[in-house]
Design an enzyme around this catalytic site. Sequence first.
Site, PDB file in Angstrom:
ATOM      1  N   GLU A 115      -0.582  -0.652  -7.115  1.00  0.00           N
ATOM      2  CA  GLU A 115      -0.464  -1.138  -5.836  1.00  0.00           C
ATOM      3  C   GLU A 115      -1.359  -0.437  -4.785  1.00  0.00           C
ATOM      4  O   GLU A 115      -2.068   0.412  -5.065  1.00  0.00           O
ATOM      5  CB  GLU A 115       0.765  -0.652  -5.412  1.00  0.00           C
ATOM      6  CG  GLU A 115       1.973  -1.530  -5.549  1.00  0.00           C
ATOM      7  CD  GLU A 115       1.972  -2.804  -4.519  1.00  0.00           C
ATOM      8  OE1 GLU A 115       0.914  -3.027  -4.083  1.00  0.00           O
ATOM      9  OE2 GLU A 115       3.016  -3.552  -4.632  1.00  0.00           O
ATOM     10  N   ASP A 116      -1.678  -1.293  -3.791  1.00  0.00           N
ATOM     11  CA  ASP A 116      -2.391  -0.955  -2.559  1.00  0.00           C
ATOM     12  C   ASP A 116      -1.681   0.047  -1.619  1.00  0.00           C
ATOM     13  O   ASP A 116      -2.263   1.041  -1.248  1.00  0.00           O
ATOM     14  CB  ASP A 116      -3.059  -2.148  -1.762  1.00  0.00           C
ATOM     15  CG  ASP A 116      -2.133  -3.272  -1.305  1.00  0.00           C
ATOM     16  OD1 ASP A 116      -0.732  -3.163  -1.964  1.00  0.00           O
ATOM     17  OD2 ASP A 116      -2.238  -4.021  -0.775  1.00  0.00           O
ATOM     18  N   ASP A 119       4.843   1.215   1.772  1.00  0.00           N
ATOM     19  CA  ASP A 119       5.198   1.372   3.234  1.00  0.00           C
ATOM     20  C   ASP A 119       6.669   1.917   3.612  1.00  0.00           C
ATOM     21  O   ASP A 119       6.952   2.858   3.058  1.00  0.00           O
ATOM     22  CB  ASP A 119       4.893  -0.133   3.663  1.00  0.00           C
ATOM     23  CG  ASP A 119       4.701  -0.025   5.408  1.00  0.00           C
ATOM     24  OD1 ASP A 119       5.619   0.818   5.775  1.00  0.00           O
ATOM     25  OD2 ASP A 119       4.248  -0.924   5.977  1.00  0.00           O
ATOM     26  N   LYS A 147       2.663   5.497   3.069  1.00  0.00           N
ATOM     27  CA  LYS A 147       3.111   6.026   4.390  1.00  0.00           C
ATOM     28  C   LYS A 147       4.501   6.668   4.246  1.00  0.00           C
ATOM     29  O   LYS A 147       5.483   6.190   4.140  1.00  0.00           O
ATOM     30  CB  LYS A 147       3.468   4.940   5.288  1.00  0.00           C
ATOM     31  CG  LYS A 147       1.981   4.024   5.470  1.00  0.00           C
ATOM     32  CD  LYS A 147       2.514   2.877   6.492  1.00  0.00           C
ATOM     33  CE  LYS A 147       1.524   2.174   6.930  1.00  0.00           C
ATOM     34  NZ  LYS A 147       1.887   0.735   7.430  1.00  0.00           N
ATOM     35  N   PHE A 168      -0.572   0.426  11.344  1.00  0.00           N
ATOM     36  CA  PHE A 168      -1.127  -0.801  10.403  1.00  0.00           C
ATOM     37  C   PHE A 168      -2.408  -0.660  10.101  1.00  0.00           C
ATOM     38  O   PHE A 168      -3.683  -0.728  10.827  1.00  0.00           O
ATOM     39  CB  PHE A 168      -0.930  -2.125  11.494  1.00  0.00           C
ATOM     40  CG  PHE A 168      -0.592  -3.343  10.777  1.00  0.00           C
ATOM     41  CD1 PHE A 168       0.476  -3.851  10.226  1.00  0.00           C
ATOM     42  CD2 PHE A 168      -1.814  -4.061  10.288  1.00  0.00           C
ATOM     43  CE1 PHE A 168       0.879  -5.031   9.648  1.00  0.00           C
ATOM     44  CE2 PHE A 168      -1.781  -5.085   9.449  1.00  0.00           C
ATOM     45  CZ  PHE A 168      -0.265  -5.672   9.082  1.00  0.00           C
ATOM     46  N   VAL A 169      -2.611  -0.622   8.679  1.00  0.00           N
ATOM     47  CA  VAL A 169      -3.999  -0.716   8.016  1.00  0.00           C
ATOM     48  C   VAL A 169      -4.452  -1.855   7.259  1.00  0.00           C
ATOM     49  O   VAL A 169      -3.597  -2.642   6.801  1.00  0.00           O
ATOM     50  CB  VAL A 169      -4.124   0.489   7.292  1.00  0.00           C
ATOM     51  CG1 VAL A 169      -3.761   1.833   7.664  1.00  0.00           C
ATOM     52  CG2 VAL A 169      -2.887   0.446   5.924  1.00  0.00           C
ATOM     53  N   ARG A 181      -8.849  -8.662   4.139  1.00  0.00           N
ATOM     54  CA  ARG A 181      -8.669  -8.253   2.664  1.00  0.00           C
ATOM     55  C   ARG A 181     -10.166  -7.790   2.208  1.00  0.00           C
ATOM     56  O   ARG A 181     -10.256  -7.080   1.196  1.00  0.00           O
ATOM     57  CB  ARG A 181      -8.416  -9.180   1.736  1.00  0.00           C
ATOM     58  CG  ARG A 181      -6.681  -9.414   1.952  1.00  0.00           C
ATOM     59  CD  ARG A 181      -5.993 -10.280   1.048  1.00  0.00           C
ATOM     60  NE  ARG A 181      -5.023 -11.077   1.382  1.00  0.00           N
ATOM     61  CZ  ARG A 181      -3.684 -10.560   1.039  1.00  0.00           C
ATOM     62  NH1 ARG A 181      -3.512  -9.206   0.872  1.00  0.00           N
ATOM     63  NH2 ARG A 181      -2.730 -11.016   1.408  1.00  0.00           N
TER      64      ARG A 181
END
Length: 195
Positions: A115-116, A119, A147, A168-169, A181
């Site tokens: 995963e990137d 959250d 996070k 928010f990244v 992206r």
Amino acid sequence: MGKRALWQSDSVDISRVEADLDLTQTLFTEEQIQTRLAEMARQIEADYEGRDILLVGVLKGAVMVMADLSRALNRHVEIDWMAVSSYAGTKSSGVVRILKDLDTDLAGRHVLVVEDIIDTGLTLSWLVANLRSRGPASVEIATLLRKPEALEMPVEVKYVGFDIPNAFVVGYGLDFNEKYRNLRSIGTLAEHVYS
Ligand code: PRP
């Protein structure tokens, strides 16, 4: 200096370019990301010695992490993809839909989800339960970003690149309205862009 510089290299002063792109700060440069992914790869190689690995990428954000983490691994791996959707705008709705399922039968497989970002944890907690119901030998998670402050569902993550603040990244696979992206680095998006 033109905007192209941000896509080409981190070795330039990109402060003005970032302002143009509504980024307030670079959190991780391309080099920092690659260095951390290499460290994670060494850990994964050691942990999975003698066992096959099926890397499962979660589209679309994980494309960059998958490309670089998989190539940092000095061993055979298989790669498959899922697409799930849990977001409308910038807030997690908690609603998970499978948009594209795996092609691979997970029975007896050692699955490593790539995963990137984690959250709220809603997507991954649902996904891991879904994958575990398919009879794999193991399911673990590798994520570049997490996070901790935003976590609403407990998710056991074996490999974490960086813990980050609840901002928010975007960049390196992470989007806002499908843009940003393709940035090589990861930065915070200015609030005025999404509020
Ligand atoms: C992102 C990310 C995770 C999810 C994490 O995907 O890739 O899948 O959000 O959020 P959570 O922990 O709050 O559930 P997103 O839904 O933005 O889709 P994308 O990868 O296509 O951008």
